[in-house]
Enzyme design. Sequence first.
Site, PDB file in Angstrom:
ATOM      1  N   ASP A 265      -6.305  -6.639   3.644  1.00  0.00           N
ATOM      2  CA  ASP A 265      -6.488  -6.316   2.596  1.00  0.00           C
ATOM      3  C   ASP A 265      -6.888  -4.789   2.236  1.00  0.00           C
ATOM      4  O   ASP A 265      -6.168  -4.207   1.103  1.00  0.00           O
ATOM      5  CB  ASP A 265      -7.500  -7.177   1.787  1.00  0.00           C
ATOM      6  CG  ASP A 265      -7.052  -8.445   1.515  1.00  0.00           C
ATOM      7  OD1 ASP A 265      -5.874  -8.919   1.379  1.00  0.00           O
ATOM      8  OD2 ASP A 265      -8.093  -9.617   1.196  1.00  0.00           O
TER       9      ASP A 265
ATOM     10  N   LYS B 189     -12.660 -16.565   2.694  1.00  0.00           N
ATOM     11  CA  LYS B 189     -12.731 -15.157   3.447  1.00  0.00           C
ATOM     12  C   LYS B 189     -14.126 -14.851   4.177  1.00  0.00           C
ATOM     13  O   LYS B 189     -14.042 -14.313   5.075  1.00  0.00           O
ATOM     14  CB  LYS B 189     -12.023 -14.006   2.496  1.00  0.00           C
ATOM     15  CG  LYS B 189     -10.817 -14.351   2.259  1.00  0.00           C
ATOM     16  CD  LYS B 189     -10.117 -13.075   1.062  1.00  0.00           C
ATOM     17  CE  LYS B 189      -8.877 -13.257   0.966  1.00  0.00           C
ATOM     18  NZ  LYS B 189      -8.157 -12.013   0.106  1.00  0.00           N
TER      19      LYS B 189
HETATM   20  P1  NAP Z   1     -13.752 -13.455  -7.004  1.00  0.00           P
HETATM   21  O1  NAP Z   1     -14.349 -13.361  -5.866  1.00  0.00           O
HETATM   22  O2  NAP Z   1     -13.514 -14.770  -7.800  1.00  0.00           O
HETATM   23  O3  NAP Z   1     -14.012 -12.283  -8.124  1.00  0.00           O
HETATM   24  C1  NAP Z   1     -13.675 -12.456  -9.650  1.00  0.00           C
HETATM   25  C2  NAP Z   1     -14.191 -11.060 -10.383  1.00  0.00           C
HETATM   26  O4  NAP Z   1     -13.489 -11.189 -11.594  1.00  0.00           O
HETATM   27  C3  NAP Z   1     -15.680 -11.080 -10.501  1.00  0.00           C
HETATM   28  O5  NAP Z   1     -15.925  -9.911 -10.404  1.00  0.00           O
HETATM   29  C4  NAP Z   1     -15.667 -11.775 -12.101  1.00  0.00           C
HETATM   30  O6  NAP Z   1     -16.893 -11.245 -12.438  1.00  0.00           O
HETATM   31  C5  NAP Z   1     -14.476 -11.048 -12.734  1.00  0.00           C
HETATM   32  N1  NAP Z   1     -14.069 -11.917 -13.581  1.00  0.00           N
HETATM   33  C6  NAP Z   1     -13.524 -13.059 -13.703  1.00  0.00           C
HETATM   34  N2  NAP Z   1     -13.243 -13.311 -15.085  1.00  0.00           N
HETATM   35  C7  NAP Z   1     -13.373 -12.017 -15.947  1.00  0.00           C
HETATM   36  C8  NAP Z   1     -13.274 -11.935 -17.150  1.00  0.00           C
HETATM   37  N3  NAP Z   1     -12.930 -12.751 -18.149  1.00  0.00           N
HETATM   38  N4  NAP Z   1     -13.819 -10.559 -17.679  1.00  0.00           N
HETATM   39  C9  NAP Z   1     -14.138  -9.721 -16.676  1.00  0.00           C
HETATM   40  N5  NAP Z   1     -14.469  -9.834 -15.566  1.00  0.00           N
HETATM   41  C10 NAP Z   1     -13.786 -11.194 -15.042  1.00  0.00           C
HETATM   42  O7  NAP Z   1     -11.979 -13.105  -6.870  1.00  0.00           O
HETATM   43  P2  NAP Z   1     -11.287 -11.946  -6.025  1.00  0.00           P
HETATM   44  O8  NAP Z   1     -10.930 -12.552  -4.753  1.00  0.00           O
HETATM   45  O9  NAP Z   1     -12.227 -10.780  -6.075  1.00  0.00           O
HETATM   46  O10 NAP Z   1     -10.059 -11.666  -6.777  1.00  0.00           O
HETATM   47  C11 NAP Z   1     -10.230 -10.875  -7.971  1.00  0.00           C
HETATM   48  C12 NAP Z   1      -8.737 -10.703  -8.557  1.00  0.00           C
HETATM   49  O11 NAP Z   1      -8.176  -9.785  -7.438  1.00  0.00           O
HETATM   50  C13 NAP Z   1      -7.729 -11.869  -8.582  1.00  0.00           C
HETATM   51  O12 NAP Z   1      -6.834 -11.843  -9.573  1.00  0.00           O
HETATM   52  C14 NAP Z   1      -6.852 -11.898  -7.145  1.00  0.00           C
HETATM   53  O13 NAP Z   1      -5.496 -12.472  -7.634  1.00  0.00           O
HETATM   54  C15 NAP Z   1      -6.810 -10.543  -7.230  1.00  0.00           C
HETATM   55  N6  NAP Z   1      -6.449 -10.010  -5.732  1.00  0.00           N
HETATM   56  C16 NAP Z   1      -5.346  -9.636  -5.485  1.00  0.00           C
HETATM   57  C17 NAP Z   1      -5.165  -9.059  -4.176  1.00  0.00           C
HETATM   58  C18 NAP Z   1      -3.674  -8.612  -3.730  1.00  0.00           C
HETATM   59  O14 NAP Z   1      -3.235  -8.614  -2.786  1.00  0.00           O
HETATM   60  N7  NAP Z   1      -3.040  -7.949  -4.734  1.00  0.00           N
HETATM   61  C19 NAP Z   1      -5.788  -9.734  -2.969  1.00  0.00           C
HETATM   62  C20 NAP Z   1      -7.352 -10.314  -3.491  1.00  0.00           C
HETATM   63  C21 NAP Z   1      -7.329 -10.451  -4.780  1.00  0.00           C
HETATM   64  P3  NAP Z   1     -18.144 -11.973 -12.613  1.00  0.00           P
HETATM   65  O15 NAP Z   1     -18.898 -11.777 -11.376  1.00  0.00           O
HETATM   66  O16 NAP Z   1     -19.010 -11.682 -13.688  1.00  0.00           O
HETATM   67  O17 NAP Z   1     -17.829 -13.554 -12.530  1.00  0.00           O
END
Ligand code: NAP
Length: 289
Positions: A103, A67
């Site tokens: 988004d 992205k």
């Molecule tokens: P990302 O950039 O990989 O970020 C992941 C985030 O989750 C980071 O802040 C990470 O913290 C945290 N994290 C991972 N494992 C964790 C744990 N065990 N305990 C606490 N924090 C944890 O991913 P992203 O794109 O932001 O997506 C995050 C979530 O949003 C995903 O599950 C995704 O499916 C969802 N999402 C949904 C939509 C929708 O349309 N509904 C759209 C986009 C994303 P650290 O920095 O400490 O690693």
Amino acid sequence: MSGLRLGLVGHPVGHSLSPVIHHAALEACGLTGQYALIDREEHELAEVVASLRRGERDGLNVTIPYKIAITRCVDALAGAATDLGAVNTLVRDGERVIGHNTDVAGLVHAVREALGAGGLDGAPAAIIGAGGAARAAALAAFELGAGEVRVANRTSARAVQLAGALAATGRQVIVAPSFTAAASGARLLLQASSLGMSVVPDGGAWDAAHETAARVVDALAPEALVFDLVYRPERTVWCAAAEAAGRPAVSGLGMLVHQAADAFALWTGQEPPREPLFAAARRALAEHG
Ligand code: NAP
């Protein structure tokens, strides 16, 4: 004519619900076409964008992990993509490719549906996480009328980075020292971390995540809404913890459907009805998890 050539570029993309949602949108709008999964390495992104520019494709979505990287391949950014520096939708405009981000609008739409008429009205909002989804959530919180936006992340340095990126757009985010400190007295929780993703209620991982979620939910204002951006499983561990505490909660499926419908409208000029898209996404989740 063989119809619209749409698709999703990312790596990996095999798990995506986007094909079923967009095929439902094509059908609902009486259009023909295909939505393909395009799994590519980062060095191949420029060629995928060029194929859209040449008219060999009609519209593309972009997902993890590209992205941000894709912004270097487009001719211009529009709307929320400019503030976020992240793109989830590519639209051809003449001989140019424009990067959009649906988004934020998708999340705002889904949260408004769940919040009802009252809105936030200046109340504080809390964000858990500091990745791409959390950045979109922070922008959405301002758009929803939060008087104060707080963010907490497992790795606090990334929350500081998020606040810095938002400050550059003129928005002040408070970095909280813990998830519960961020949640304290907030009227809205936007859970934008991956904690609980694909975690199902049959053991240790669920119990540990539930314990964390319950503590955070407990700190919220009594009437707070818990909005978990995670949608797999549809009843996420955060939703379960919120419901156990008697609070309203929704998963991220609504955001997923609305961002897809908004992208579809940018490509086709047609607003798909949302209900068939929800139904298709729910069916696919029930069948394949
Ligand atoms: P990302 O950039 O990989 O970020 C992941 C985030 O989750 C980071 O802040 C990470 O913290 C945290 N994290 C991972 N494992 C964790 C744990 N065990 N305990 C606490 N924090 C944890 O991913 P992203 O794109 O932001 O997506 C995050 C979530 O949003 C995903 O599950 C995704 O499916 C969802 N999402 C949904 C939509 C929708 O349309 N509904 C759209 C986009 C994303 P650290 O920095 O400490 O690693």
